[in-house]
Scaffold this motif. Structure first.
Motif, PDB file in Angstrom:
ATOM      1  N   PHE A  25       4.022  -5.814  11.057  1.00 63.86           N
ATOM      2  CA  PHE A  25       4.013  -4.456  11.192  1.00 63.86           C
ATOM      3  C   PHE A  25       5.103  -3.851  12.071  1.00 63.86           C
ATOM      4  N   TYR A  27       8.115  -4.310  11.138  1.00 64.21           N
ATOM      5  CA  TYR A  27       9.047  -4.232  10.021  1.00 64.21           C
ATOM      6  C   TYR A  27       8.534  -2.536   9.370  1.00 64.21           C
ATOM      7  N   GLN A  28       7.096  -2.754   9.252  1.00 65.16           N
ATOM      8  CA  GLN A  28       6.661  -1.352   8.671  1.00 65.16           C
ATOM      9  C   GLN A  28       6.748  -0.210   9.454  1.00 65.16           C
ATOM     10  N   GLY A  31      10.402   0.751   8.811  1.00 69.58           N
ATOM     11  CA  GLY A  31      10.498   1.334   7.292  1.00 69.58           C
ATOM     12  C   GLY A  31       9.901   2.566   6.985  1.00 69.58           C
ATOM     13  N   ASN A  32       9.152   2.942   7.869  1.00 69.32           N
ATOM     14  CA  ASN A  32       8.478   4.553   7.871  1.00 69.32           C
ATOM     15  C   ASN A  32       9.407   5.388   8.325  1.00 69.32           C
ATOM     16  N   PRO A  66       1.549   2.237  11.537  1.00 70.46           N
ATOM     17  CA  PRO A  66       1.261   0.987  11.448  1.00 70.46           C
ATOM     18  C   PRO A  66       0.842   0.360  12.813  1.00 70.46           C
ATOM     19  N   THR A  98      -2.387  -5.139   5.493  1.00 72.54           N
ATOM     20  CA  THR A  98      -1.034  -5.433   4.887  1.00 72.54           C
ATOM     21  C   THR A  98      -0.847  -4.688   3.500  1.00 72.54           C
ATOM     22  N   ALA A 101      -0.361  -0.840   5.365  1.00 72.73           N
ATOM     23  CA  ALA A 101       1.087  -0.652   5.807  1.00 72.73           C
ATOM     24  C   ALA A 101       2.139  -1.028   4.948  1.00 72.73           C
ATOM     25  N   SER A 102       1.868  -1.693   3.820  1.00 71.25           N
ATOM     26  CA  SER A 102       3.004  -1.879   2.837  1.00 71.25           C
ATOM     27  C   SER A 102       3.298  -0.512   2.212  1.00 71.25           C
ATOM     28  N   PRO A 105       5.085   3.303   3.920  1.00 73.35           N
ATOM     29  CA  PRO A 105       6.471   3.816   3.904  1.00 73.35           C
ATOM     30  C   PRO A 105       6.908   4.605   2.446  1.00 73.35           C
ATOM     31  N   GLU A 169       7.631  -7.311  -0.853  1.00 70.43           N
ATOM     32  CA  GLU A 169       8.131  -7.327   0.328  1.00 70.43           C
ATOM     33  C   GLU A 169       9.341  -8.179   0.230  1.00 70.43           C
TER      34      GLU A 169
END
Length: 348
Positions: A25, A27-28, A31-32, A66, A98, A101-102, A105, A169
């Motif tokens: 999370f 990382y997410q 990423g956003n 996230p 997941t 959250a994936s 972004p 991912e």
């Protein structure tokens, strides 16, 4: 931004995800931020620098999304957290947290990408109404930049529908990110878009006429009509200036500088050139330069001078620009034109 997927993969491949599954999370969250960063970079390249104010903080909201799933995940017991991580790594049926959250972004980035694309293409269509030379604008680079990102975003959406999330991912997202990263590095040197502070200030000054033209409210007024007597007056001024003063020989000529030379409002010049000559500013100026170049190519006094030097005298500021313009308006290269005219004279 390109480093984030690589670091995430390092954690996954070294087994760190099972010990610290909440890093998914984190990382997410980063990423956003891709969407806002992309948008403001495009604006910078269009001569509109990023200026921080409190409203800009709203662009951080996607990165906080996230956190909702992260908090929910942290409320799970240790066994469920490890099971979640194992499911993420080894199953095509990932946890709903997941999955959401994936996808967020890419979903959050889409409106930023579309907004940037609309701005870039609006500028690319307007550029020839303002400049007689576009070589210093980097407009080709920024169009390629936007197009590549939109293509990669489309590929990413397709991959999410046909490939397990953990594969996207762990493999595809880092791969696409690094393709984009190396593209930017290569093009930054190829198009000279790495600026020092002084270079960027000069770039902003160069871009200012285009920004002024796009934001000009007078040009956009619905139903606005230039009075006929004024149109005739301005038309006469332009023709006299181009014929007698040869304004087109100024290599830095643009709509703003022409307005300053002639005393005619910029939006009126644009209207007259479009309506009276059926051309944009770019074609109007360069067609005069080509006619001047044709005359000088046949003038014995200019025969000892290189064609490139004559082109610079006529107002062109690069070899590529005058070759493209000459071929466009005459149909052959300057060298071919000079040889063809010389042959015609000999035969006569």
């Amino acid at each position: 931004m390109s480093a984030i997927p690589v670091l995430s993969n390092y954690i996954i491949y070294t087994g760190g995800l099972l010990k610290f599954p909440h890093t998914i999370f984190i990382y997410q969250m980063f990423g956003n931020l891709v969407g806002p960063v992309f948008f403001f970079y495009c604006m910078e390249m269009l001569g509109k620098p990023f200026v921080f104010n409190k409203s800009k903080l709203l662009h951080l909201l996607p990165s906080l999304f996230p956190v909702i799933f992260w908090i929910d995940f942290l409320m799970l017991n240790d066994t469920d957290q490890v099971a979640f991580a194992q499911n993420y790594l080894h199953s095509s049926n990932s946890d709903w947290r997941t999955l959401v959250a994936s996808l967020t972004p890419a979903l959050f980035a889409l409106p930023y990408f579309l907004s940037a694309s609309l701005a870039v293409y609006k500028y690319s269509f307007a550029v020839k109404d303002v400049f007689a030379s576009t070589s210093n604008l980097k407009i080709k680079y920024i169009k390629e930049f936007v197009t590549l990102m939109l293509v990669e975003l489309g590929v990413l959406f397709i991959l999410y529908t046909i490939v397990p999330i953990y594969m996207v991912e762990m493999i595809w997202l880092p791969l696409l990110g690094n393709v984009f990263y190396f593209y930017v590095i290569y093009k930054s040197y190829n198009y000279s878009v790495i600026f020092s502070e002084d270079d960027y200030k000069a770039y902003l000054r160069f871009y200012q006429p285009l920004n002024d033209y796009i934001t000009d409210k007078s040009r956009k007024q619905t139903g606005w009509v230039l009075p006929e007597n004024k149109a005739i007056e301005y038309l006469s001024q332009l023709q006299q200036g181009f014929e007698n003063e040869k304004w087109y020989t100024d290599p830095e000529l643009n709509l703003k500088t022409l307005s300053e030379k002639s005393g005619i409002p910029a939006h009126c010049i644009s209207r007259i050139i479009n309506e009276r000559f059926g051309k944009n500013f770019f074609d109007y100026v360069n067609s005069h330069r080509v006619e001047e170049l044709k005359a000088k190519l046949l003038d014995p006094a200019y025969h000892p001078i290189k064609i490139e030097e004559i082109a610079y005298i006529c107002g062109f500021n690069s070899k590529a620009a005058f070759h493209r313009a000459f071929k466009k308006y005459v149909g052959i290269s300057p060298t071919e034109y000079r040889q063809e005219q010389a042959t015609t004279v000999v035969m006569a």
